[in-house]
Design a protein around this motif. Sequence first.
Motif, PDB file in Angstrom:
ATOM      1  N   SER A 134       1.773  -9.011  42.548  1.00  0.00           N
ATOM      2  CA  SER A 134       2.317  -8.258  41.827  1.00  0.00           C
ATOM      3  C   SER A 134       1.917  -8.609  40.180  1.00  0.00           C
ATOM      4  O   SER A 134       2.817  -9.582  39.663  1.00  0.00           O
ATOM      5  CB  SER A 134       3.593  -7.467  42.358  1.00  0.00           C
ATOM      6  OG  SER A 134       3.894  -6.382  41.470  1.00  0.00           O
ATOM      7  N   HIS A 178       0.577  -3.991  47.893  1.00  0.00           N
ATOM      8  CA  HIS A 178       2.171  -3.165  46.600  1.00  0.00           C
ATOM      9  C   HIS A 178       2.174  -3.476  45.589  1.00  0.00           C
ATOM     10  O   HIS A 178       2.453  -5.196  45.516  1.00  0.00           O
ATOM     11  CB  HIS A 178       3.331  -2.575  47.536  1.00  0.00           C
ATOM     12  CG  HIS A 178       3.707  -3.766  47.534  1.00  0.00           C
ATOM     13  ND1 HIS A 178       3.755  -4.190  49.631  1.00  0.00           N
ATOM     14  CD2 HIS A 178       5.305  -4.163  48.019  1.00  0.00           C
ATOM     15  CE1 HIS A 178       4.132  -5.232  49.450  1.00  0.00           C
ATOM     16  NE2 HIS A 178       5.513  -5.038  48.039  1.00  0.00           N
ATOM     17  N   THR A 179       2.654  -3.785  44.388  1.00  0.00           N
ATOM     18  CA  THR A 179       2.623  -3.935  42.864  1.00  0.00           C
ATOM     19  C   THR A 179       3.685  -2.829  41.880  1.00  0.00           C
ATOM     20  O   THR A 179       3.671  -1.632  42.669  1.00  0.00           O
ATOM     21  CB  THR A 179       1.201  -4.255  42.744  1.00  0.00           C
ATOM     22  OG1 THR A 179       1.569  -5.317  41.013  1.00  0.00           O
ATOM     23  CG2 THR A 179       0.450  -2.599  42.149  1.00  0.00           C
ATOM     24  N   ASN A 212      -0.986  -1.986  34.709  1.00  0.00           N
ATOM     25  CA  ASN A 212       0.187  -1.413  35.199  1.00  0.00           C
ATOM     26  C   ASN A 212       0.934  -0.532  33.691  1.00  0.00           C
ATOM     27  O   ASN A 212       2.450  -0.952  33.973  1.00  0.00           O
ATOM     28  CB  ASN A 212       1.131  -2.551  36.279  1.00  0.00           C
ATOM     29  CG  ASN A 212       1.688  -3.541  35.137  1.00  0.00           C
ATOM     30  OD1 ASN A 212       1.773  -3.770  34.025  1.00  0.00           O
ATOM     31  ND2 ASN A 212       2.250  -4.817  35.548  1.00  0.00           N
TER      32      ASN A 212
END
Length: 457
Positions: free
Chosen positions: A296, A339-340, A400
């Motif tokens: 992440s 997941h991140t 992101n």
Amino acid sequence: MEGVAMLKQLIGQLQHLLDSSHSHSLILQPSHHTLLFQQQHPRWTSLDVEDSSVDDFCGLVMTAGKSGSFRMSEPVKPPPTKKSRRDRSRGKSSGRSCTTEVMEQEIWKDFPEDLFEAVIARLPIATFFRFRSVCRQWNSMLTSQSFSQHCTQVTQANPWFYTITHENVNSGAMYDPSLKKWHHPTISTLPTKLIVLPMASAGGLVCFLDIGHRNFFVCNPLTQSFKELPARSVKVWSRVAVGMTINGSSAGSGYKILWVGCDGEYEVYDSVRNSWIRPGNMPAGMKLPLSLNFRSQAVSIDSMLYFMRSDPEGIVSYDMATGVWKQYIIPAPLHLTDHTLAECDGQIMLVGLLTKNAATCVCIWELQKMTLLWKEVDRMPNIWCLDFYGKHVRMTCLGNKGLLMLSLRSKQMNRLVTYNIARKEWLKVPGCVVPRGRKRQWIACGTAFHPCLTAVA
């Protein structure tokens, strides 16, 4: 202005005829003003329903209704006939030629010089690769202070993505989501003997770290403005997490880079001082080791950086302005992998693979500030998730910052998808193919960055 006035007068005459006629058929005759307007402006054409060219306009036919008002109906059209491929291509080419306008030199030669920068600053970023080669004056705009001010006035569009492929780790590929196009720049300033990976970005600059975790580099992928950062004072060769922020509204005010290791060692680079500083020690309340989730990337919101940790599950934050560390224990959703963290309009998000039995789906969660719990807000369309059924799928999040790029891969699949958090929009990304190549590249890693022509490393 004269043409607009004459057009308004023609519309007024048409409205007057509509109001005065209730039971008779309507026939429009060109007025004296209309004929005069046509003589002065031969490119304008009046609307004449007796002419067979009426079909070229709105298909306007007016007939009297029972209530006395007029209704709009379409003219009777002959049945469609299939055209040959040659006729279709000829029609397309003629349509393109009609819409192409030539910039008249007599008009544009007097265009004010001080407006060139304002116009170019508002052009699509992709045109930058072309307008630099027009002349030396346009190329020198990139270092102009006034041009930089114009660029800061333009609202930032969707971020681009700088990626590294498995087949060619020494050169990157940039994806423009607005044009859905891949660019393959050659950044000659990056070291060729080292494998450098994009770790973070801020203000149009991308921070790189060599695969040995020793040397940091900062670069603007558009202008190739490049800088190798000085050596760190703390010799840590283990894996580190990296975050990056800018001091003001643009990279011109300076930027800061933070690296932190699982053992609690960390340093901050200040571009204004051009040196690494160690603001202090990790607070006693922080549980060590940090057990950082290196899959992440760090999320930056203003001066705050957020990192994901796995033991205990939660988030670690650092304030670049105050130098304060905090930790939050936030349990992750069940059956979650790869997941991140992500961010959208100041809200912390989570994206990951939700796997149960043989079914796999990409899910999006939002962090609830009051309860510090994840709330699911969206999922990938079910018809897309069916392709993952029974497969061992791995996912990498390459950006992101409001717009995510997800690399989904297995032995039988190599797929790229973008997700717009605000619009909840899923789109497939065309395959990344190197110039003069045919094979689709496998994306290894990457980061999102807001393209900026004036950001200087």
